[in-house]
Motif scaffolding. Sequence first.
Motif, PDB file in Angstrom:
ATOM      1  N   PHE A   1       0.082   3.949  -3.071  1.00 23.29           N
ATOM      2  CA  PHE A   1      -0.056   5.487  -2.447  1.00 23.29           C
ATOM      3  C   PHE A   1       1.023   6.463  -3.301  1.00 23.29           C
ATOM      4  O   PHE A   1       0.758   7.458  -3.954  1.00 23.29           O
ATOM      5  N   ALA A   2       2.425   5.869  -3.299  1.00 24.75           N
ATOM      6  CA  ALA A   2       3.284   6.812  -3.831  1.00 24.75           C
ATOM      7  C   ALA A   2       3.197   6.830  -5.417  1.00 24.75           C
ATOM      8  O   ALA A   2       3.609   7.980  -6.036  1.00 24.75           O
ATOM      9  N   GLU A   3       2.836   5.797  -5.954  1.00 27.16           N
ATOM     10  CA  GLU A   3       2.490   5.733  -7.356  1.00 27.16           C
ATOM     11  C   GLU A   3       1.416   6.677  -7.898  1.00 27.16           C
ATOM     12  O   GLU A   3       1.112   7.050  -8.794  1.00 27.16           O
ATOM     13  N   ALA A   4       0.573   6.776  -6.895  1.00 30.36           N
ATOM     14  CA  ALA A   4      -0.845   7.643  -7.196  1.00 30.36           C
ATOM     15  C   ALA A   4      -0.708   8.855  -6.937  1.00 30.36           C
ATOM     16  O   ALA A   4      -1.667   9.595  -7.162  1.00 30.36           O
ATOM     17  N   ARG A   5       0.410   9.461  -6.364  1.00 31.99           N
ATOM     18  CA  ARG A   5       0.561  10.971  -6.209  1.00 31.99           C
ATOM     19  C   ARG A   5       0.639  11.714  -7.471  1.00 31.99           C
ATOM     20  O   ARG A   5       1.112  11.514  -8.549  1.00 31.99           O
ATOM     21  N   VAL A   6       0.002  12.748  -7.342  1.00 30.25           N
ATOM     22  CA  VAL A   6      -0.015  13.594  -8.389  1.00 30.25           C
ATOM     23  C   VAL A   6       1.101  15.013  -8.299  1.00 30.25           C
ATOM     24  O   VAL A   6       0.934  15.544  -7.222  1.00 30.25           O
ATOM     25  N   ALA A   7       1.878  15.023  -9.033  1.00 31.01           N
ATOM     26  CA  ALA A   7       2.868  15.846  -8.836  1.00 31.01           C
ATOM     27  C   ALA A   7       2.474  17.402  -9.484  1.00 31.01           C
ATOM     28  O   ALA A   7       3.274  18.259  -8.968  1.00 31.01           O
TER      29      ALA A   7
ATOM     30  N   LEU B   1       0.809  -1.328  -0.025  1.00 29.70           N
ATOM     31  CA  LEU B   1      -0.030   0.050   0.058  1.00 29.70           C
ATOM     32  C   LEU B   1       0.743   1.172   0.046  1.00 29.70           C
ATOM     33  O   LEU B   1       0.475   2.189  -0.709  1.00 29.70           O
ATOM     34  N   PRO B   2       2.015   1.406   1.010  1.00 28.66           N
ATOM     35  CA  PRO B   2       2.669   2.470   0.664  1.00 28.66           C
ATOM     36  C   PRO B   2       3.289   2.978  -0.685  1.00 28.66           C
ATOM     37  O   PRO B   2       3.115   4.119  -1.062  1.00 28.66           O
ATOM     38  N   GLU B   3       3.933   1.918  -1.206  1.00 23.11           N
ATOM     39  CA  GLU B   3       4.232   2.050  -2.637  1.00 23.11           C
ATOM     40  C   GLU B   3       3.068   2.437  -3.674  1.00 23.11           C
ATOM     41  O   GLU B   3       3.423   3.436  -4.410  1.00 23.11           O
TER      42      GLU B   3
ATOM     43  N   ASP C   1      -0.335  17.871 -15.397  1.00 22.78           N
ATOM     44  CA  ASP C   1       0.421  16.645 -16.095  1.00 22.78           C
ATOM     45  C   ASP C   1      -0.206  15.270 -15.708  1.00 22.78           C
ATOM     46  O   ASP C   1      -0.465  15.199 -14.366  1.00 22.78           O
ATOM     47  N   PRO C   2      -0.616  14.616 -16.674  1.00 17.45           N
ATOM     48  CA  PRO C   2      -1.569  13.289 -16.288  1.00 17.45           C
ATOM     49  C   PRO C   2      -0.700  12.262 -15.568  1.00 17.45           C
ATOM     50  O   PRO C   2      -1.236  11.269 -14.874  1.00 17.45           O
ATOM     51  N   ALA C   3       0.804  12.516 -15.794  1.00 19.34           N
ATOM     52  CA  ALA C   3       1.575  11.350 -14.925  1.00 19.34           C
ATOM     53  C   ALA C   3       1.634  11.561 -13.607  1.00 19.34           C
ATOM     54  O   ALA C   3       1.453  12.383 -13.173  1.00 19.34           O
ATOM     55  N   THR C   4       1.742  10.557 -13.019  1.00 19.56           N
ATOM     56  CA  THR C   4       1.546  10.612 -11.448  1.00 19.56           C
ATOM     57  C   THR C   4       2.675   9.429 -11.026  1.00 19.56           C
ATOM     58  O   THR C   4       3.222   8.760 -11.703  1.00 19.56           O
ATOM     59  N   GLY C   5       2.984   9.641  -9.874  1.00 15.11           N
ATOM     60  CA  GLY C   5       3.876   8.691  -9.310  1.00 15.11           C
ATOM     61  C   GLY C   5       5.047   9.341  -8.986  1.00 15.11           C
ATOM     62  O   GLY C   5       6.007   9.990  -9.414  1.00 15.11           O
ATOM     63  N   ASN C   6       5.805   8.948  -7.553  1.00 16.36           N
ATOM     64  CA  ASN C   6       7.200   9.272  -7.152  1.00 16.36           C
ATOM     65  C   ASN C   6       7.488   8.190  -6.362  1.00 16.36           C
ATOM     66  O   ASN C   6       7.022   8.285  -5.153  1.00 16.36           O
ATOM     67  N   THR C   7       8.165   7.189  -6.686  1.00 11.38           N
ATOM     68  CA  THR C   7       8.442   6.093  -5.837  1.00 11.38           C
ATOM     69  C   THR C   7       9.865   6.147  -5.081  1.00 11.38           C
ATOM     70  O   THR C   7      10.585   5.124  -4.772  1.00 11.38           O
ATOM     71  N   MET C   8      10.360   7.357  -5.337  1.00 10.20           N
ATOM     72  CA  MET C   8      11.568   7.545  -4.448  1.00 10.20           C
ATOM     73  C   MET C   8      11.570   6.975  -3.025  1.00 10.20           C
ATOM     74  O   MET C   8      10.690   6.936  -2.306  1.00 10.20           O
ATOM     75  N   LEU C   9      12.667   6.345  -2.316  1.00 10.97           N
ATOM     76  CA  LEU C   9      12.468   5.796  -1.063  1.00 10.97           C
ATOM     77  C   LEU C   9      11.934   6.892  -0.054  1.00 10.97           C
ATOM     78  O   LEU C   9      11.001   6.380   0.933  1.00 10.97           O
ATOM     79  N   GLY C  10      12.230   7.976  -0.160  1.00 12.67           N
ATOM     80  CA  GLY C  10      11.865   9.088   0.689  1.00 12.67           C
ATOM     81  C   GLY C  10      10.243   8.958   0.902  1.00 12.67           C
ATOM     82  O   GLY C  10       9.657   9.193   1.847  1.00 12.67           O
ATOM     83  N   ILE C  11       9.741   9.240  -0.446  1.00 14.65           N
ATOM     84  CA  ILE C  11       8.329   9.165  -0.674  1.00 14.65           C
ATOM     85  C   ILE C  11       7.528   8.001   0.040  1.00 14.65           C
ATOM     86  O   ILE C  11       6.669   8.040   0.551  1.00 14.65           O
ATOM     87  N   VAL C  12       8.186   6.891  -0.397  1.00 14.23           N
ATOM     88  CA  VAL C  12       7.373   5.695   0.053  1.00 14.23           C
ATOM     89  C   VAL C  12       7.566   5.583   1.728  1.00 14.23           C
ATOM     90  O   VAL C  12       6.511   4.986   2.340  1.00 14.23           O
ATOM     91  N   ARG C  13       8.845   5.932   2.115  1.00 17.48           N
ATOM     92  CA  ARG C  13       8.770   6.156   3.727  1.00 17.48           C
ATOM     93  C   ARG C  13       7.565   7.090   4.133  1.00 17.48           C
ATOM     94  O   ARG C  13       7.073   6.789   5.406  1.00 17.48           O
ATOM     95  N   TYR C  14       7.514   7.988   3.686  1.00 22.43           N
ATOM     96  CA  TYR C  14       6.521   9.117   4.030  1.00 22.43           C
ATOM     97  C   TYR C  14       5.118   8.323   3.955  1.00 22.43           C
ATOM     98  O   TYR C  14       4.215   8.518   4.998  1.00 22.43           O
ATOM     99  N   GLU C  15       4.682   7.641   3.015  1.00 23.49           N
ATOM    100  CA  GLU C  15       3.534   6.944   2.848  1.00 23.49           C
ATOM    101  C   GLU C  15       3.484   5.752   3.847  1.00 23.49           C
ATOM    102  O   GLU C  15       2.247   5.511   4.545  1.00 23.49           O
ATOM    103  N   GLU C  16       4.593   5.230   4.191  1.00 22.49           N
ATOM    104  CA  GLU C  16       4.389   4.360   5.300  1.00 22.49           C
ATOM    105  C   GLU C  16       4.002   4.841   6.548  1.00 22.49           C
ATOM    106  O   GLU C  16       3.409   4.454   7.419  1.00 22.49           O
ATOM    107  N   ARG C  17       4.668   6.323   6.903  1.00 23.03           N
ATOM    108  CA  ARG C  17       4.361   6.765   8.254  1.00 23.03           C
ATOM    109  C   ARG C  17       2.907   7.343   8.288  1.00 23.03           C
ATOM    110  O   ARG C  17       2.162   7.163   8.998  1.00 23.03           O
ATOM    111  N   ALA C  18       2.507   7.854   6.998  1.00 23.57           N
ATOM    112  CA  ALA C  18       1.022   8.110   6.903  1.00 23.57           C
ATOM    113  C   ALA C  18       0.257   7.032   7.087  1.00 23.57           C
ATOM    114  O   ALA C  18      -0.924   7.604   7.387  1.00 23.57           O
TER     115      ALA C  18
END
Length: 254
Positions: A51-57, A47-49, A61-78
């Motif tokens: 959610f990271a993939e679903a982020r609107v940047a 799930l954390p990853e 821009d229709p492209a989504t996602g930022n799966t850098m480690l820090g973002i995934v860690r943020y989603e884990e904490r959230a």
Amino acid sequence: MVDRVSLYAAPTTVAEVEPIAEWLDSRIDADVAVRDRFLDVHRTEDLPERFAEARVADPHDPATGNTMLGIVRYEERALEDPEREGGVLYDGTQVQSALNAAVPAAESGLEHAHVALLDRAIGTWGDHDGRWHKRVAVLGQPAIVSVPGLYEAPAKPEAYYKEKQRHALLSGDSPPREVLENQVEGDFLIEDDPRTTEALCGYVLAAFHLLDTGEAFCDAEGCRLFDAHYQADLVDAQLREPEFCDAHAERYGR
């Protein structure tokens, strides 16, 4: 036909799930049960990853996602501490897909509707104008009803944005509720509005209605099943009488 509805709480918001469940239960012929936060009840490792993939940047821009480690860690904490989440827009269809995959197979049939109240902002991409649009709800299985979307998605009166900007220039922060309510003419909901619970009822019913009938939102303004694009229309549909258009009053009116 839907014979069970599981309604999931959003405990970090002012939305009270029990009154919504009681309101729904009195209008439909299905068993309605309240559950804790969806992201706690149906937690999967990815799930954390997801959610990271679903982020609107970028709003354009229709492209989504930022799966850098820090973002995934943020989603884990959230996920662990939802009070820390905020200020992020997610692609509602991608979030829905992630949550669908988390529902156990034994409960995934369309006769069992899952409706998740979420404390996250969700959106859908608009091909017609090339930008993301915040949404209150993305219907389907499970249906997602965004509590912040209730305040942010339908447009407020123009005077609201002007007053908010003026106050920010003078004081550096957002104006308090009483300032907005006194200075801006028109009805609208703002964050943590005490009318939140009541206003969400129609969106939860719409989630059931789609799975039960195959019909999406109602086109009649003022009906609880109307998908309002302006706050004034949302207030009319969800907080004022009559509750339903003639067709849906026959089905859901008490």
